[in-house]
Write an enzyme that holds these catalytic residues in place. Structure first.
Site, PDB file in Angstrom:
ATOM      1  N   CYS A 322     105.247 -11.550   0.404  1.00  0.00           N
ATOM      2  CA  CYS A 322     104.057 -11.058  -0.296  1.00  0.00           C
ATOM      3  C   CYS A 322     103.352 -12.182  -1.036  1.00  0.00           C
ATOM      4  O   CYS A 322     102.140 -12.187  -1.173  1.00  0.00           O
ATOM      5  CB  CYS A 322     104.444  -9.980  -1.302  1.00  0.00           C
ATOM      6  N   CYS A 474     102.198 -26.908  -0.992  1.00  0.00           N
ATOM      7  CA  CYS A 474     101.890 -25.489  -0.751  1.00  0.00           C
ATOM      8  C   CYS A 474     102.081 -24.765  -2.086  1.00  0.00           C
ATOM      9  O   CYS A 474     101.882 -25.355  -3.141  1.00  0.00           O
ATOM     10  CB  CYS A 474     102.772 -24.914   0.353  1.00  0.00           C
TER      11      CYS A 474
END
Ligand code: ZN
Length: 516
Positions: A322, A474
């Protein structure tokens, strides 16, 4: 085919070929038809079928028909899921095997004499043994608190006392567990166990409704205990502040009647499944991704398990978490509530559990679909000749929450946020590549970076200068480690991954930066 019947709902004198159809009777009217949700009636048209049903169960008449003999306008009738009443098509012919559904308007309550079915058999005994010990009688406070349950014959005082003796373990205390825990506590489940080791973050509040703004920074277990105890002081809340592992899973799950899987990662899902199979406990499954959800009940004694459905976890990186893919905040509310519903049904031994069925929910089209699941006879844990008799730990490789992602696959070289900050400020700064997805880039980015999402990296390596040093980042450091590994395999030499990703950068280098 039957003619006549143009007169809405009135019996026609014409004796046309009779078809035998199933009639779905809504809950408020079942007391007049013997209590069953589905009954049979004959007729040539939809109108005739309903008229024959009424002839057989005359008390239905005043509920279904007005004084002029017309179907009342708060009752809709469907033939095989198509509305035929609004089109005045009660003359629609029916065929044997068709299903006619009567659907009245429901305001959220009904008079007691309508909801109480006559002669209904007692619900089958739930998970508890025949001679179950239901403890002390309900107190006056409990009678008041649970009165809306007590009015349901399917629950009643006995069912409520059974819930009070029940123990449910929720693995994970996030989006799915939030509504599930709240409703289970409100329902009067005796003991709720919670396994989690996270702290409440501001980005949780969009969907994890068990927590409030004041809880940000607190351990989830602590905040959950406060909230659930406030909701229902009768409920005993037990907390397990650890990650579920092959070492502790059996001991953690053993005391509980039902396991509710509210995890966000595959290693824990497989562990929950395997431990539930080995202990012979139902595992109420739910999962969510973006706008879609799934739910099922895995009970290897009565149907398939999670591994019958998915024998192996997906390959690394195929299924994002998620935190990477995003999720509609309401979605876990829907799926977690379905999980809580199934849990209560299992405990009471009522209804038809989601065993052997996979429920798929798509919020975008607002559609539910259902797939039939079969037990895999070759399943390694629940099949006819299981080869796995204990627990194994799956490598933590996908769907992992961001803070647990320090292990870089293949030991990709890393650079700390502080070191990167110094290098960027110095002469000959490295080329900085952001391998996250565009929506994450829109939220926040490190100045000077270039966006090349990880899936595009193989095609876009030509944009990188091999002679220059390249640093990938990231959100948490995991995707950039994969990217770094890829570049090393492609022959890059001066390449590294930002340890802890932009989230660590925001904490250690630029505290003004937005975190997500
Ligand atoms: Zn299985």
């Amino acid at each position: 085919m039957g003619k006549g019947g143009s007169n809405i709902g009135r019996p026609t004198p014409v004796l046309s070929p009779m078809s035998k159809v199933q009639v779905r009777v809504p809950a408020p009217l079942r007391s007049f038809t013997g209590g069953a949700p589905v009954t049979e009636a004959e007729g040539a048209t939809v109108g005739e079928v309903i008229r024959h049903l009424v002839e057989e169960h005359q008390a239905l008449e005043k509920h279904l028909y007005g004084t002029g003999g017309e179907l009342r306008n708060f009752v809709t009738v469907y033939l095989n899921d198509e509305d035929v009443r609004h089109l005045k098509r009660e003359a629609t012919p029916v065929r044997t095997g068709d299903v006619v559904s009567i659907v009245p308007a429901i305001a959220g309550g009904a008079p007691a004499e309508v909801v109480r079915p006559a002669g209904r058999p007692t619900p089958e005994v739930g998970l508890s043994a025949d001679e179950e010990d239901l403890g002390l009688p309900l107190t006056a406070d409990q009678l008041r608190r649970y009165s809306r349950h007590l009015l349901l014959p399917e629950v009643g005082v006995k069912g409520q006392r059974r819930l009070r003796t029940a123990k449910v373990l929720l693995v994970g205390a996030g989006g799915l567990a939030s509504p599930a825990a709240l409703y289970l506590a409100a329902s009067g489940i005796g003991e709720i166990g919670l396994v989690d080791f996270d702290k409440v973050e501001a980005s949780n509040l969009q969907r994890q409704v068990m927590y409030g703004t004041k809880d940000v920074g607190r351990p989830k277990l602590e905040a959950a205990r406060d909230r659930l105890s406030d909701l229902n002081p009768d409920v005993v809340v037990r907390t397990y502040d650890h990650r579920l592992s092959s070492e502790n899973a059996l001991d953690t799950l053993r005391p509980y009647d039902v396991i509710l899987d509210g995890t966000d990662n595959f290693p824990t899902r497989y562990l929950v499944n395997d431990a539930s199979v080995l202990l012979g406990k139902p595992n109420v499954y739910g999962s969510i991704y973006r706008f879609e959800g799934q739910a099922s009940v895995f009970d290897a004694r009565r149907g398939p398990c999670y591994r019958c459905l998915y024998p192996e976890p997906p390959p690394p990186g195929l299924v994002p978490s998620c935190a990477e893919g995003g999720v509609l905040g309401i979605l876990p509310g829907l799926v977690g509530t379905i999980q809580a519903t199934e849990t209560v049904k299992l405990l009471l031994g009522i209804g038809e559990p989601l065993i052997g069925r996979l429920l798929l929910f798509d919020a975008m089209s607002l559609r539910f679909r259902e797939l039939r699941l079969r037990k895999n006879p070759d399943c390694v844990i629940c099949g006819t000749h299981p080869t796995q008799t204990g627990l194994i730990d799956y490598p933590a490789f996908c769907g992992i929450s961001p803070e647990t992602t320090t292990e870089a696959p293949g030991h990709a070289p890393e650079i700390s946020p502080e070191a990167l900050a110094a290098r960027l400020a110095g002469e000959d700064p490295p080329m900085l590549i952001d391998v996250r997805n565009p929506p994450e880039w829109e939220i926040v980015r490190i100045p000077g970076a270039t966006l090349i999402p990880l899936p595009e990296l193989p095609q876009r390596v030509t944009e990188l200068a091999r002679a220059r040093e390249v640093v990938l980042y990231c959100h948490s450091g995991r995707r950039s480690a994969q990217g770094t590994q890829l570049l090393l395999e492609l022959g890059f030499t001066h390449v590294s991954s930002l340890t802890g990703g932009i989230d660590a950068w925001a904490q250690k280098v630029d505290p003004t930066m937005a975190r997500y």
